[in-house]
Structures are given as structure tokens and as C-alpha cells.
Motif scaffolding. Structure first.
Motif, PDB file in Angstrom:
ATOM      1  N   ASN A 267       0.854  -1.189   0.000  1.00 16.42           N
ATOM      2  CA  ASN A 267       0.000   0.000   0.000  1.00 16.42           C
ATOM      3  C   ASN A 267       0.887   1.234   0.000  1.00 16.42           C
ATOM      4  OD1 ASN A 267      -1.282   2.246   1.844  1.00 16.42           O
ATOM      5  ND2 ASN A 267      -2.990   1.144   0.878  1.00 16.42           N
ATOM      6  N   GLY A 268       0.689   2.127  -0.963  1.00 14.96           N
ATOM      7  CA  GLY A 268       1.574   3.267  -1.129  1.00 14.96           C
ATOM      8  C   GLY A 268       1.595   4.198   0.064  1.00 14.96           C
ATOM      9  N   ASP A 269       0.439   4.428   0.689  1.00 16.24           N
ATOM     10  CA  ASP A 269       0.373   5.330   1.836  1.00 16.24           C
ATOM     11  C   ASP A 269       1.175   4.784   3.011  1.00 16.24           C
ATOM     12  OD1 ASP A 269      -1.300   7.028   0.429  1.00 16.24           O
ATOM     13  OD2 ASP A 269      -3.094   5.944   1.058  1.00 16.24           O
ATOM     14  N   ARG A 270       0.966   3.486   3.314  1.00 15.71           N
ATOM     15  CA  ARG A 270       1.693   2.892   4.438  1.00 15.71           C
ATOM     16  C   ARG A 270       3.186   2.816   4.134  1.00 15.71           C
ATOM     17  NH1 ARG A 270      -2.561  -1.148   4.163  1.00 15.71           N
ATOM     18  NH2 ARG A 270      -4.240  -0.602   5.599  1.00 15.71           N
ATOM     19  N   ALA A 271       3.533   2.476   2.900  1.00 10.49           N
ATOM     20  CA  ALA A 271       4.943   2.381   2.527  1.00 10.49           C
ATOM     21  C   ALA A 271       5.642   3.723   2.702  1.00 10.49           C
ATOM     22  CB  ALA A 271       5.077   1.898   1.078  1.00 10.49           C
ATOM     23  N   ALA A 272       4.973   4.807   2.279  1.00 11.39           N
ATOM     24  CA  ALA A 272       5.568   6.132   2.407  1.00 11.39           C
ATOM     25  C   ALA A 272       5.807   6.490   3.868  1.00 11.39           C
ATOM     26  CB  ALA A 272       4.675   7.178   1.742  1.00 11.39           C
ATOM     27  N   LEU A 273       4.855   6.173   4.736  1.00 12.79           N
ATOM     28  CA  LEU A 273       5.002   6.505   6.156  1.00 12.79           C
ATOM     29  C   LEU A 273       6.140   5.718   6.793  1.00 12.79           C
ATOM     30  CD1 LEU A 273       1.228   6.683   7.199  1.00 12.79           C
ATOM     31  CD2 LEU A 273       2.805   8.589   6.821  1.00 12.79           C
ATOM     32  N   VAL A 274       6.248   4.447   6.453  1.00 16.23           N
ATOM     33  CA  VAL A 274       7.335   3.627   7.007  1.00 16.23           C
ATOM     34  C   VAL A 274       8.692   4.134   6.525  1.00 16.23           C
ATOM     35  CG1 VAL A 274       8.384   1.331   6.988  1.00 16.23           C
ATOM     36  CG2 VAL A 274       5.920   1.562   7.321  1.00 16.23           C
ATOM     37  N   LEU A 275       8.801   4.410   5.227  1.00 17.05           N
ATOM     38  CA  LEU A 275      10.076   4.849   4.662  1.00 17.05           C
ATOM     39  C   LEU A 275      10.467   6.225   5.170  1.00 17.05           C
ATOM     40  CD1 LEU A 275       9.563   3.568   1.009  1.00 17.05           C
ATOM     41  CD2 LEU A 275      11.058   2.589   2.751  1.00 17.05           C
ATOM     42  N   LEU A 276       9.496   7.116   5.327  1.00 18.21           N
ATOM     43  CA  LEU A 276       9.797   8.440   5.877  1.00 18.21           C
ATOM     44  C   LEU A 276      10.232   8.336   7.342  1.00 18.21           C
ATOM     45  CD1 LEU A 276       6.957  10.599   4.290  1.00 18.21           C
ATOM     46  CD2 LEU A 276       9.405  10.715   3.793  1.00 18.21           C
ATOM     47  N   SER A 277       9.681   7.370   8.066  1.00 10.69           N
ATOM     48  CA  SER A 277      10.125   7.152   9.449  1.00 10.69           C
ATOM     49  C   SER A 277      11.588   6.742   9.491  1.00 10.69           C
ATOM     50  CB  SER A 277       9.254   6.078  10.115  1.00 10.69           C
ATOM     51  OG  SER A 277       7.895   6.485  10.187  1.00 10.69           O
ATOM     52  N   TYR A 311      11.263   7.992  -2.709  1.00  7.77           N
ATOM     53  CA  TYR A 311      11.187   8.867  -3.880  1.00  7.77           C
ATOM     54  C   TYR A 311      10.254   8.275  -4.935  1.00  7.77           C
ATOM     55  CZ  TYR A 311      12.757  11.890  -7.711  1.00  7.77           C
ATOM     56  OH  TYR A 311      12.807  12.794  -8.748  1.00  7.77           O
ATOM     57  N   SER A 312      10.469   7.000  -5.278  1.00  8.63           N
ATOM     58  CA  SER A 312       9.650   6.402  -6.333  1.00  8.63           C
ATOM     59  C   SER A 312       8.208   6.220  -5.889  1.00  8.63           C
ATOM     60  CB  SER A 312      10.238   5.049  -6.767  1.00  8.63           C
ATOM     61  OG  SER A 312      10.303   4.167  -5.661  1.00  8.63           O
ATOM     62  N   VAL A 313       7.993   6.008  -4.577  1.00 10.39           N
ATOM     63  CA  VAL A 313       6.627   5.845  -4.060  1.00 10.39           C
ATOM     64  C   VAL A 313       5.835   7.138  -4.234  1.00 10.39           C
ATOM     65  CG1 VAL A 313       5.246   5.420  -1.993  1.00 10.39           C
ATOM     66  CG2 VAL A 313       7.291   4.057  -2.419  1.00 10.39           C
ATOM     67  N   ILE A 314       6.420   8.262  -3.812  1.00 11.70           N
ATOM     68  CA  ILE A 314       5.670   9.517  -3.904  1.00 11.70           C
ATOM     69  C   ILE A 314       5.629  10.025  -5.339  1.00 11.70           C
ATOM     70  CG2 ILE A 314       6.117  10.107  -1.504  1.00 11.70           C
ATOM     71  CD1 ILE A 314       8.238  12.058  -2.390  1.00 11.70           C
ATOM     72  N   GLN A 315       6.608   9.637  -6.173  1.00 12.61           N
ATOM     73  CA  GLN A 315       6.531   9.995  -7.588  1.00 12.61           C
ATOM     74  C   GLN A 315       5.320   9.332  -8.227  1.00 12.61           C
ATOM     75  OE1 GLN A 315       9.398   8.300 -10.429  1.00 12.61           O
ATOM     76  NE2 GLN A 315       9.825  10.394 -11.097  1.00 12.61           N
ATOM     77  N   THR A 316       5.080   8.081  -7.863  1.00 13.42           N
ATOM     78  CA  THR A 316       3.904   7.372  -8.366  1.00 13.42           C
ATOM     79  C   THR A 316       2.622   8.031  -7.867  1.00 13.42           C
ATOM     80  OG1 THR A 316       5.146   5.304  -8.421  1.00 13.42           O
ATOM     81  CG2 THR A 316       2.748   5.130  -8.440  1.00 13.42           C
ATOM     82  N   GLN A 317       2.619   8.468  -6.612  1.00 16.25           N
ATOM     83  CA  GLN A 317       1.447   9.152  -6.077  1.00 16.25           C
ATOM     84  C   GLN A 317       1.173  10.452  -6.838  1.00 16.25           C
ATOM     85  OE1 GLN A 317       2.491   9.617  -1.957  1.00 16.25           O
ATOM     86  NE2 GLN A 317       1.724   7.590  -1.373  1.00 16.25           N
ATOM     87  N   LEU A 370      10.487  16.079   9.201  1.00 13.20           N
ATOM     88  CA  LEU A 370       9.217  15.958   9.911  1.00 13.20           C
ATOM     89  C   LEU A 370       8.079  16.621   9.134  1.00 13.20           C
ATOM     90  CD1 LEU A 370      10.478  16.679  13.544  1.00 13.20           C
ATOM     91  CD2 LEU A 370       9.654  14.484  12.644  1.00 13.20           C
ATOM     92  N   ALA A 371       8.394  17.727   8.439  1.00 12.07           N
ATOM     93  CA  ALA A 371       7.375  18.392   7.628  1.00 12.07           C
ATOM     94  C   ALA A 371       6.921  17.489   6.485  1.00 12.07           C
ATOM     95  CB  ALA A 371       7.922  19.705   7.076  1.00 12.07           C
ATOM     96  N   GLU A 372       7.861  16.736   5.894  1.00 13.06           N
ATOM     97  CA  GLU A 372       7.465  15.801   4.834  1.00 13.06           C
ATOM     98  C   GLU A 372       6.557  14.710   5.396  1.00 13.06           C
ATOM     99  OE1 GLU A 372       9.314  13.101   1.199  1.00 13.06           O
ATOM    100  OE2 GLU A 372      10.671  13.969   2.691  1.00 13.06           O
ATOM    101  N   MET A 373       6.895  14.211   6.579  1.00 15.75           N
ATOM    102  CA  MET A 373       6.025  13.224   7.220  1.00 15.75           C
ATOM    103  C   MET A 373       4.643  13.826   7.488  1.00 15.75           C
ATOM    104  SD  MET A 373       5.437  10.238   8.560  1.00 15.75           S
ATOM    105  CE  MET A 373       6.883   9.339   9.120  1.00 15.75           C
TER     106      MET A 373
END
Length: 402
Positions: A267-277, A311-317, A370-373
Motif C-alpha cells: 500500500n503506497g500510503d503505508r509504505a511512504a510513512l514507514v520509509l519516511l520514518s 522517492y519512487s513511491v511519492i513519484q507514483t502518487q 518531519l514536515a514531509e512526514m
């Protein structure tokens, strides 16, 4: 497209990416001339302006001139910038113009090289080829500081001599990119990059695509801050900046081959949150660099896993969150936001290091992370259902970033 032809593009991209990686030497170069991190920031601010000029140039000329040839010209512009740096004998306001040459070259290359690849592969093949392109790009960015550090540290070469070698690598890159255009002709019908990306911004801002566009700019600030000023971060600790670059590059290249398929199915949303963490944790660990090389490597690995994959996750978003007619424009603005962060933040970062110290600088980097998160969490609240991560990029303007 033949694999042998593709490797002309890949090796050319690897060598051009070395030009971006070599920016880590800027601070040491300016210190030898009596300057500081502030001059590094001024140079990269000029580079930021250059990248913004390079974006429309690709849109205007790539379709007629050939994207690979445009990428070759970009490599030559990077070469010219480093030769100008090598020729500097004293500090001068011209360093901003030198940065402009590097920036316009990197901006043209960064958009045109993946465009040249995308024009020659099918939708089904694009993921395979872009994964490898991204790996070569990151390998060039990460390997350049390691080699440059060995040349200036182990062999005792001056930073000016190192810049001359970078310039020579960019000349070879331009030759390989030009050969790629000749060996692998474009299909008769190719899609030119959209020139209407400016007027489409208000429409994009009304969609969820604006979140990943803003996020990549913030993430680029984190990336450029930690990598550009790594020599400043380790000064007085006994650590080598090249250790960080090597660990970061190996992590990103390995993760893009091993973990990217897993991330793409998640799931792109969960993946982004984990990777940003993970990225945030990498910045937090950087506060403790004085405790030794294992801490430095841990920071590099965490940043490589987090920023390198998100990077690639949010590019897809950025593509999935808007209507199809805005896809090319969204990707262009995504690249522009990246350029603003990657070359714009060092001006603030250099000033912070000189005026408030390393701790204050890292604090600012952490705030951007933190702002990106925060934006990622806000986007999740705005999305009523999970969006599919997989997407077939039809536009030749897709970018693959570090």
C-alpha cells in the motif's frame, strides 16, 4: 532496444551523475580559497536557477533534437561548470554563474536521459529498465565522492585536479549519450514533453498530487543537506565522509533491486510513512556522529532505505493522484520541486553551519524531514481509499531520482 545500446545510456548517466556527487567537494574547495559553507550555498543556489532554466529547454527541443542528445549537452554543461571551478584562484561572485552551468546541465540531463529511455521501451518493459537506470544514477552519485575523496586524500590531489577529472568523465558521458542516440533511433512517433506544465499548476494544486510534489521538495532538502555537507558534519570526529557516501550508495542500489518490487506491491500510503520514518531516524542518528563509524554507517543506511525508496513511491502518487491529462505536468513540477530542494537548501544550510553550528543545521534538516512526514499524514487523511501504487508511465518526461 538492445541491452548493449542501453548500457551506453546507463554508463553515460553514471558518469554524469558523478558530476552531482562531486558537489560534496565544494566546501573543501572554497575553504582552500579562504571561503566556507556559505560559498557552497551560493554556488548551489546558482545551480538551482540553472535547473529551472533547463526544464523548459528539454520540453522545447527534445522532440526535434533528440532527448539523448539533449542529455549529452547537459553533461557538457556540467563539464564546463567544473572546469570553471577548477580555474578559480580566488573567491568571486562568479561562483553563482559557475553553479548555473552545473545546474542547467544537471537539469537538462535529469529530464532528458530518462525521456530518451522511455521513448524506446514499451509500457511493460519500462519498470525493468527504469529500475536499472535509477541504480546506475545512484551509483554515480554515491561513487563519485568516494573516488574523489580517495584522490584528494589518499593521492593528495587538489580539489581543482579532482574537478578536472570530473569534467573529463562528463565529456566521456556526453560521447556515450550521443552514441546511444545514433545506435538506437527513436520510434517514428514519439511523444514530446508537455510545454503547458506552467498553466496546469492551478489545476494540479486542487488535486491530491500537490502533496507528493511538496513532499519531494522537502525530502530533497534532507538529502542535499546531509550529503552536501557531510564533510562539515564529520569535521573533528575522525570520520571520513567517503564512508557515509559508500554506505549510502550501496544501500540505495541494493534496496532498489531487492526491496523495490516489495515496496511496489505494498500500500503506497503505508509504505511512504514507514520509509519516511526510516529517513527521519537516519537524521536523528546523525546527531550522534561523534560516537564513531558504526553510527555514521547506520545513519547512511537508514537514509538510503528511507529516502532512497520513498522517492519512487511519492513519484507514483504524484501521477496517480491527478487526472491523466495532467500526468506529464505533474511529473515536471515534481522534478522542479526536487531541484528547488536539492540545490536551494544548501544556501540555507551553509549559512546555518557557519552562524549557528552543526547542531542547529541538523535541527533544520530534521524539521524538513518531519514536515514531509506531516504532509504524508495529511495526504492520508485526504484520501478516502488506498490508491494503487503500480502505474504505467506513458510520458517520456518521467524522472528517476536518487
Amino acid at each position: 532496444m538492445r541491452a548493449s545500446h542501453a548500457y551506453c545510456l546507463f554508463v553515460g548517466s553514471f558518469l554524469t551523475a558523478a558530476g552531482y556527487g562531486a558537489t560534496f567537494l565544494l566546501t573543501e574547495h572554497f575553504r582552500s580559497l579562504g571561503g566556507s559553507e556559505i560559498e557552497t550555498g551560493v554556488t548551489l543556489a546558482g545551480a538551482m536557477v540553472g535547473t529551472l532554466v533547463g526544464v523548459p529547454l528539454v520540453g522545447w527541443f527534445a522532440g526535434r533534437f533528440g532527448a539523448a542528445r539533449m542529455a549529452a549537452l547537459g553533461a557538457l554543461s556540467v563539464c564546463a561548470g567544473y572546469l570553471a571551478l577548477a580555474a578559480l584562484q580566488t573567491l568571486s561572485p562568479l561562483i553563482g554563474a559557475v553553479g548555473f552551468l552545473i545546474g542547467i546541465g544537471w537539469g537538462v540531463f535529469y529530464l532528458a536521459a530518462p525521456m530518451a529511455l522511455s521513448e524506446r521501451v514499451t509500457d511493460r518493459e519500462r519498470g525493468f529498465w527504469f529500475t536499472r537506470f535509477g541504480a546506475f544514477l545512484m551509483a554515480g552519485i554515491g561513487a563519485s565522492p568516494v573516488v574523489a575523496g580517495a584522490l584528494t586524500g589518499g593521492l593528495g590531489l587538489s580539489t581543482s585536479m579532482a574537478f578536472c577529472l570530473v569534467a573529463a568523465a562528463c565529456v566521456l558521458a556526453a560521447l556515450l549519450l550521443w552514441v546511444f542516440e545514433a545506435l538506437s533511433p527513436r520510434p517514428a512517433a514519439t511523444t514530446q514533453a508537455s510545454n503547458g506544465w506552467v498553466r496546469k499548476l492551478p489545476g494540479i494544486a486542487k488535486t491530491r498530487a500537490i502533496y507528493p510534489i511538496l513532499m519531494v521538495g522537502l525530502g530533497a532538502c534532507v538529502f542535499s543537506g546531509v550529503l552536501t555537507f557531510q564533510t562539515s558534519l564529520v569535521r573533528g570526529t575522525g570520520l571520513q565522509a567517503s564512508t557515509f557516501f559508500a554506505a549510502y550508495a550501496m544501500t540505495v542500489v541494493a534496496s532498489r533491486f531487492v526491496l523495490a518490487p516489495i515496496v511496489s506491491r505494498a500500500n503506497g500510503d503505508r509504505a511512504a510513512l514507514v520509509l519516511l520514518s526510516l529517513m527521519i531516524l537516519g537524521v536523528v542518528v546523525a546527531f550522534a556522529l561523534r560516537y564513531g563509524v558504526l553510527v555514521q554507517i547506520a545513519s547512511a543506511v537508514l537514509l538510503g532505505l528511507g529516502y532512497g525508496l520513498v522517492y519512487s513511491v511519492i513519484q507514483t502518487q504524484a501521477v496517480n493522484d491527478g487526472p491523466p491529462e495532467q500526468r506529464s505536468a505533474a511529473l515536471t513540477w515534481f522534478a522542479i520541486a526536487y531541484f528547488l530542494g536539492i540545490f536551494g537548501f544548501p544556501m540555507l544550510g551553509g549559512w546555518l553551519i557557519v552562524k549557528v553550528g552543526i547542531a542547529g543545521f541538523l535541527g533544520a534538516v530534521l524539521i524538513f524531514a518531519l514536515a514531509e512526514m506531516g504532509l504524508a499524514l495529511l495526504r492520508v487523511r485526504k484520501v478516502p481509499r488506498a490508491l494503487p501504487l503500480a502505474v504505467s508511465f506513458d510520458e517520456p518526461g518521467q524522472t528517476v531520482g536518487p
